[in-house]
Design a protein around this motif. Structure first.
Motif, PDB file in Angstrom:
ATOM      1  N   LYS A 140       0.812  -1.223   0.000  1.00  0.00           N
ATOM      2  CA  LYS A 140       0.000   0.000   0.000  1.00  0.00           C
ATOM      3  C   LYS A 140       0.845   1.272   0.000  1.00  0.00           C
ATOM      4  O   LYS A 140       0.349   2.347  -0.335  1.00  0.00           O
ATOM      5  CB  LYS A 140      -0.929   0.016   1.222  1.00  0.00           C
ATOM      6  CG  LYS A 140      -2.165  -0.841   1.029  1.00  0.00           C
ATOM      7  CD  LYS A 140      -3.214  -0.568   2.087  1.00  0.00           C
ATOM      8  CE  LYS A 140      -2.722  -0.981   3.473  1.00  0.00           C
ATOM      9  NZ  LYS A 140      -3.802  -0.940   4.485  1.00  0.00           N
ATOM     10  N   CYS A 142       2.977   1.945  -2.072  1.00  0.00           N
ATOM     11  CA  CYS A 142       3.042   2.392  -3.477  1.00  0.00           C
ATOM     12  C   CYS A 142       1.763   3.165  -3.773  1.00  0.00           C
ATOM     13  O   CYS A 142       0.785   2.606  -4.271  1.00  0.00           O
ATOM     14  CB  CYS A 142       3.135   1.203  -4.437  1.00  0.00           C
ATOM     15  SG  CYS A 142       4.643   0.262  -4.317  1.00  0.00           S
ATOM     16  N   LYS A 143       1.755   4.436  -3.448  1.00  0.00           N
ATOM     17  CA  LYS A 143       0.562   5.258  -3.701  1.00  0.00           C
ATOM     18  C   LYS A 143       0.318   5.336  -5.202  1.00  0.00           C
ATOM     19  O   LYS A 143       1.252   5.466  -5.988  1.00  0.00           O
ATOM     20  CB  LYS A 143       0.784   6.680  -3.166  1.00  0.00           C
ATOM     21  CG  LYS A 143       1.053   6.731  -1.669  1.00  0.00           C
ATOM     22  CD  LYS A 143      -0.220   6.982  -0.876  1.00  0.00           C
ATOM     23  CE  LYS A 143       0.050   7.093   0.623  1.00  0.00           C
ATOM     24  NZ  LYS A 143      -0.369   5.872   1.354  1.00  0.00           N
ATOM     25  N   LEU A 144      -0.949   5.247  -5.567  1.00  0.00           N
ATOM     26  CA  LEU A 144      -1.288   5.289  -6.990  1.00  0.00           C
ATOM     27  C   LEU A 144      -1.853   6.656  -7.349  1.00  0.00           C
ATOM     28  O   LEU A 144      -2.658   7.220  -6.602  1.00  0.00           O
ATOM     29  CB  LEU A 144      -2.294   4.180  -7.318  1.00  0.00           C
ATOM     30  CG  LEU A 144      -1.802   2.759  -7.022  1.00  0.00           C
ATOM     31  CD1 LEU A 144      -2.904   1.743  -7.304  1.00  0.00           C
ATOM     32  CD2 LEU A 144      -0.552   2.426  -7.843  1.00  0.00           C
ATOM     33  N   GLU A 146      -4.205   8.865  -9.572  1.00  0.00           N
ATOM     34  CA  GLU A 146      -5.425   8.585 -10.348  1.00  0.00           C
ATOM     35  C   GLU A 146      -5.436   9.241 -11.717  1.00  0.00           C
ATOM     36  O   GLU A 146      -6.305   8.969 -12.538  1.00  0.00           O
ATOM     37  CB  GLU A 146      -6.655   9.013  -9.542  1.00  0.00           C
ATOM     38  CG  GLU A 146      -6.792   8.163  -8.290  1.00  0.00           C
ATOM     39  CD  GLU A 146      -8.122   8.320  -7.589  1.00  0.00           C
ATOM     40  OE1 GLU A 146      -8.925   9.174  -8.006  1.00  0.00           O
ATOM     41  OE2 GLU A 146      -8.340   7.559  -6.632  1.00  0.00           O
ATOM     42  N   VAL A 165       4.550  -3.227  -9.295  1.00  0.00           N
ATOM     43  CA  VAL A 165       3.266  -3.030  -8.597  1.00  0.00           C
ATOM     44  C   VAL A 165       2.505  -1.886  -9.259  1.00  0.00           C
ATOM     45  O   VAL A 165       1.324  -2.007  -9.609  1.00  0.00           O
ATOM     46  CB  VAL A 165       3.482  -2.700  -7.099  1.00  0.00           C
ATOM     47  CG1 VAL A 165       2.176  -2.247  -6.445  1.00  0.00           C
ATOM     48  CG2 VAL A 165       4.070  -3.901  -6.350  1.00  0.00           C
ATOM     49  N   GLY A 168       1.446  -2.652 -13.022  1.00  0.00           N
ATOM     50  CA  GLY A 168       0.350  -3.621 -13.031  1.00  0.00           C
ATOM     51  C   GLY A 168      -0.947  -2.998 -12.551  1.00  0.00           C
ATOM     52  O   GLY A 168      -2.022  -3.263 -13.097  1.00  0.00           O
ATOM     53  N   SER A 169      -0.855  -2.149 -11.548  1.00  0.00           N
ATOM     54  CA  SER A 169      -2.059  -1.531 -10.976  1.00  0.00           C
ATOM     55  C   SER A 169      -2.680  -0.525 -11.953  1.00  0.00           C
ATOM     56  O   SER A 169      -3.893  -0.504 -12.149  1.00  0.00           O
ATOM     57  CB  SER A 169      -1.714  -0.842  -9.652  1.00  0.00           C
ATOM     58  OG  SER A 169      -1.189  -1.789  -8.726  1.00  0.00           O
ATOM     59  N   ARG A 172      -4.397  -2.277 -14.888  1.00  0.00           N
ATOM     60  CA  ARG A 172      -5.643  -2.989 -14.597  1.00  0.00           C
ATOM     61  C   ARG A 172      -6.825  -2.269 -15.261  1.00  0.00           C
ATOM     62  O   ARG A 172      -7.806  -2.878 -15.651  1.00  0.00           O
ATOM     63  CB  ARG A 172      -5.834  -3.046 -13.071  1.00  0.00           C
ATOM     64  CG  ARG A 172      -7.148  -3.609 -12.648  1.00  0.00           C
ATOM     65  CD  ARG A 172      -7.301  -3.523 -11.138  1.00  0.00           C
ATOM     66  NE  ARG A 172      -6.801  -4.722 -10.491  1.00  0.00           N
ATOM     67  CZ  ARG A 172      -6.753  -4.906  -9.171  1.00  0.00           C
ATOM     68  NH1 ARG A 172      -7.113  -3.936  -8.351  1.00  0.00           N
ATOM     69  NH2 ARG A 172      -6.325  -6.034  -8.664  1.00  0.00           N
TER      70      ARG A 172
END
Lengths: 305, 305
Positions: A140, A142-144, A146, A165, A168-169, A172
């Motif tokens: 977690k 690894c902040k994404l 948006e 990570v 891949g995120s 998705r």
């Protein structure tokens, strides 16, 4: 497939072509060293008034940096004649995909430089070791972001678990564009006992975690690379030849764009690998058979005085 | 393919099986949390005198650590019943390959622990960022050990360019054995918006740079995993069932070893993915079709009081 070692064949190729497209790694240089004699050949062609173009899958240099490297190894050129994947991927994102959010970049400083040149927002360059385990709290970290609507994968010497990570995120989301520069698995680095991983290794790892193939390849043999060249340079394919060291990228690229093709054995593909292709019954491999072969570009130097 | 949600099917599976083989991630737990109700089911089976075995591709725990994790989440067991890939890869290197040199390990501390347990020399655990560029002098900093005669790839949260240089370089020698634990591309980690790369991502990158496939897979669905179990545990395949969350690993493993198979939807494979397999005309996918499906192992808890 013809041997191009003789002066007759050399003279014939000169008289039948106006444009010579050169791959760089494994053709003009290996690592930091020029391939002996190759500069004499390229300069000879320039002096004859031939159109000389450099077409490389290597994403670790911007056009400006390629001008410097080419010049330092004896191949003076200007950036309008240099097509690298750092440059073409920036062109794709700007003019074709027309990205308005951010690009998550598994890449390097030169790719960032070319993205900056066309005003594309990006992040991801450099080390990223935020998460190194399967622990949920670790992942977690690894902040994404948006606002990412494209993932671009090129050469990244800092490839890491955290980067995978993130890639891949983001991927998705099926609307997130997936671009890759090239699939070269290894780099030709001269008398090096080490095997040197190419961008294809980074791309394979992202494809695996994302369970997707790239939507676009920005380098050879993808068609966008040739479109980029044609946009600014007038090429008559009937009078042009692609010279490279890799059957899967250079030769397929040449054939798909109706160019003549010449393979040198000073880089990735060996004479044995070409023989295997010739003996194979797989029709898909036929695209990899060059029109001409030559041990090294420098072998022509003796005809250039 | 039968739905296993009803009490009738549950009772029928109990009466027709003596051995229950459970995958762990996505079946018994997701990350640090137990799948609700699953422990009640496993304990119920143990109390009935059923043989319960844990078979996991996850290489991040030694047998000793699995005893701890199973126990902490409500599944008391002992290590003779636990088969993980850190353990089976050590067994392969010791007893089958009989390695006498060193193993280059892209893996983790638990894999090192299991290799130590059987006296196999290894190195490679932890961060390794010696080289991060295509510069020859940089690459050469990755010193190569001439005594390496196997490369083992499992889960490694410190995967890096240097590690890929080393693995590719060692595997250039065709006599260097290439082992991989498993090909799972993603880990099921509960309510996590992140995609979590599995060992399959690390294996794909090594395969690409080495231009080789692993000589041996030490986890499911490879046959060595079942040989390890059979060596110490007596299983009658006619009266045994494999319960897992991944069609490619768990279900294929069960079918290849003539076990009945049950797929739960609490992990990697979804009902949609099974429907795609059923609709496919590819005969290779038939091996992935489970005998039974169940949303979650915990759905059986109500029949276990």
């Amino acid at each position: 497939m013809n041997d191009a070692s003789s002066e007759d064949v050399f003279q014939n190729l000169i008289s039948s072509n106006d444009t010579f497209l050169f791959d760089c790694d494994g053709v003009l240089w290996k690592g930091a060293k020029a391939v002996p004699g190759a500069a004499a050949v390229v300069n000879f062609l320039e002096n004859l008034g031939k159109q000389v173009i450099f077409v490389t899958n290597n994403s670790t240099k911007s056009r400006d940096k390629y001008v410097d490297k080419l010049s330092s190894l004896g191949y003076p050129s200007d950036k309008e004649k240099i097509f690298g994947t750092a440059y073409t991927s920036a062109l794709y994102l700007k003019h074709i995909a027309k990205i308005d959010g951010k690009v998550y970049l598994i890449g390097n400083e030169s790719m960032g430089e070319e993205l900056d040149n066309v005003g594309i927002k990006h992040f991801g360059i450099g080390p990223d070791n935020v998460a190194t385990s399967l622990d949920y709290d670790d992942i977690k970290r690894c902040k994404l972001d948006e606002d990412v609507n494209a993932v671009l994968v090129g050469f990244d010497g800092h490839i890491s678990f955290s980067k995978l990570v993130r890639a891949g995120s983001y991927l998705r989301n099926p609307n997130c564009l997936f671009l890759a520069t090239n699939s070269d698995a290894r780099l030709p680095l001269g008398d090096c006992k080490h095997v040197v991983p190419g961008t294809g290794v980074m791309v394979a790892s992202v494809c695996t975690v994302a369970a997707r193939e790239p939507d676009v390849w920005c380098g050879k043999p993808g068609k966008f690379m040739f479109e980029c060249i044609q946009k600014t340079i007038d090429i008559n394919p009937d009078r042009a030849i692609m010279i490279g060291d890799n059957t899967k990228t250079d030769i397929v690229f040449g054939k798909q764009n109706s160019l003549k093709t010449l393979l040198v054995f000073s880089g990735v593909s060996s004479r044995d690998s070409v023989n295997s292709i010739l003996e194979s019954s797989d029709p898909a491999l036929k695209e990899q058979v060059p029109d001409y072969v030559l041990p090294s570009l420098g072998d022509w130097a003796e005809f250039c005085s």
